[in-house]
Design a protein around this motif. Sequence first.
Motif, PDB file in Angstrom:
ATOM      1  N   GLU A 265      38.729  35.668  24.361  1.00 31.29           N
ATOM      2  CA  GLU A 265      38.587  37.085  24.760  1.00 31.29           C
ATOM      3  C   GLU A 265      38.012  37.976  23.667  1.00 31.29           C
ATOM      4  OE1 GLU A 265      41.378  37.278  28.489  1.00 31.29           O
ATOM      5  OE2 GLU A 265      40.871  39.017  27.299  1.00 31.29           O
ATOM      6  N   ASN A 268      36.067  41.158  25.048  1.00 34.38           N
ATOM      7  CA  ASN A 268      36.944  42.216  25.539  1.00 34.38           C
ATOM      8  C   ASN A 268      37.440  43.055  24.362  1.00 34.38           C
ATOM      9  OD1 ASN A 268      38.724  43.767  26.978  1.00 34.38           O
ATOM     10  ND2 ASN A 268      40.259  42.152  27.216  1.00 34.38           N
ATOM     11  N   GLN A 392      38.318  42.034  34.397  1.00 31.58           N
ATOM     12  CA  GLN A 392      39.453  41.545  33.597  1.00 31.58           C
ATOM     13  C   GLN A 392      39.765  42.534  32.470  1.00 31.58           C
ATOM     14  OE1 GLN A 392      38.153  37.719  32.191  1.00 31.58           O
ATOM     15  NE2 GLN A 392      39.248  36.591  33.768  1.00 31.58           N
ATOM     16  N   ASN A 393      38.712  43.152  31.943  1.00 33.08           N
ATOM     17  CA  ASN A 393      38.913  44.122  30.856  1.00 33.08           C
ATOM     18  C   ASN A 393      39.508  45.429  31.365  1.00 33.08           C
ATOM     19  OD1 ASN A 393      37.619  42.176  29.376  1.00 33.08           O
ATOM     20  ND2 ASN A 393      35.701  43.302  29.135  1.00 33.08           N
ATOM     21  N   SER A 432      43.345  46.376  34.676  1.00 35.63           N
ATOM     22  CA  SER A 432      43.295  44.973  34.263  1.00 35.63           C
ATOM     23  C   SER A 432      44.491  44.219  34.828  1.00 35.63           C
ATOM     24  CB  SER A 432      43.289  44.892  32.734  1.00 35.63           C
ATOM     25  OG  SER A 432      43.348  43.551  32.326  1.00 35.63           O
TER      26      SER A 432
END
Length: 460
Positions: A265, A268, A392-393, A432
Motif C-alpha cells: 500500500e 495509498n 480503497q484509499n 475506505s
Amino acid sequence: GVTGMEEILARVVVPLPTYETRDKSPPPPESNSLEFMHFYKSLTKEEKLNFLTKLSQDFGVDHKSVSELAAKLLDNQLRDLSTILQVEDRLRYSLTPRYKQLLNHISRVENGVKFLVDLRADVLEMISSKASESPHIRDLSGTLKSLLSEWFSVGLLQLERITWQSPCEILQKISQYEAVHPVRNWTDLKRRVGPYRRCYAFTHAAMPGEPLVVLHVALTEDISDNIQSIVREFATVDSEEDVNKVNAAIFYSISSTQAGLQGVELGNYLIKRVVREMQSEFPHMAQFSSLSPIPGFSSWLQGVLVQYRKEGRGSELLSEQEWKEVEQATDSSPGTQTVDALRKLIATSEWMRSERLSRVLEPVLMRLCAWYLYGEKRRGYALNPVANFHLQNGATMWRLNWLGDTSPRGVASSCGIMVNYRYFLNKTSQNSALYLQNKVIAASEQVLGLVSQFQKNSKL
Ligand SMILES: CC(C)(COP(=O)(O)OP(=O)(O)O)[C@@H](O)C(=O)NCCC(N)=O
C-alpha cells in the motif's frame, strides 16, 4: 543440480534455536546469507521455482511440534493462566517457519532488503502465473509480505521531492518508471517537475537511490477534466508567479516501481502524505483529486457488444433512436450489422472523427462507462483496477470527463473518457471502510445519474 540445492539449503537454513535458547543463540555466519543470495541469483527461472518450493516445504514450520503444542493447550488439566500463556508463547514460536530466520539475516546484509523485495516479486509471479500451486509457496509469500510490510512502514520511508535539480540518475528512473503517461523526452520530463507541477517519491534507506513509488501532481485553479492540458508539451513558464491561482492538486500519475512491494500500500500512503505536503505549502488549497485513465473500458465494451450480438439484445445498450442514428451514420442495416459496425467504430476509434457519431455516442459511452466503473465487479469490488485502488484509499468516484484523453492511446483504451477520483479529506477513512467492508462505492450525483440512465436503458 538438485543435490546442490538440498546441500545448500541444509547448510545455510540453520534450524531455529530451541524455545529456551531462542534469544541466546548467536546468529549464523553472514556467509550463509551471502551464499544463499549468490546461489539463488545464479539459478534459472525453473530452478528458482524448484529451489523455493524445497525451501518453503522442507524448511518451513515444524507442523508436528505445532500440533503437539496445540493439543497441550486443549488439555483442560491446564489450569493457571501463566502456564496457558507460556504454552501459547511456545505455540507462537513453533509457528515461525525455519526459513524466516534466514530471511531476517539476509535483510541485514548489504542489498539484502532489495534481494528480498525481488524474491517476493519472483514468488508473486510464480503464484500469479500458476507455475506453482504449492500452499507452501503461498506461505512463503505471506511471510515475505509481513516482513516487508514492517520494514517499509510509513514511518521508515523518506518523502523526496523530485525537481530538475535532482540527480540525473533519479530523474532517469522517474522517466523510466512512469507507467501511466510515458515521458517522451527531456523537455517533457522537465515540464513534469517544473512550475505548477510536483513530483514526489518514497525512498527507503535500505534501497538508496531507488524511488519505491512515484506520484505526479499538477497544481491547477480547479479540478482538471483532461490530461492533454497537463502533459501537453509547450513552452514552460519560468516560475510559479501566481500561487493564489493554485486551488487544486491533481494526481495524474502514480506508479509503484517494486513488484515485490505489491500489497504494501505504498501508493495509498504516498497520496495521503503528499496531500499533507500540499496543505502546508498552499494552506488555502481545498481540492484534491486524481485525473485517472480507465484502462479496459473499450475491451469490456467490445465484450458486451459481442454478448448482445449473440443474444440479439443489442437494443438494451442503446435506445431505438440511438441505434437508428448509428445505422444511418454507418449506412448499415438494423440488427447484427449495426452492432458490428459499432464495434468496428470503437475498435478503430473512427467514431471520433465524425462530428455526428461523436454527438450520438457521447451519452451512450458516458453511461456505459459509468456502469463499467460503478457496476462491474470482481469479487464484489470494482472491476477496474484504478477505480479499486482509489476507492480503497477512500476517494469518491466524482466525475467522468468526455474527451478527457484524446490521445490515440486514450481513445483506444477508454474511448477518450477519464475520471476524477476525488479525495474529500474528511470522508476518506469512512469511505475506505465502507468500501472495504461493505463494498459500497462512494459516487457523486453526476456518476449516479449516468448509472441510472444506463439502468433505465438496460435490464443488466
Ligand atoms: C496504482 C499503484 C501505484 C498502487 O500501488 P500501491 O498503493 O502500492 O497498492 P498495492 O500495490 O500495495 O496494492 C500500483 O498498482 C501501480 O503502479 N499500478 C500501475 C500504474 C497505475 N497507476 O495504474
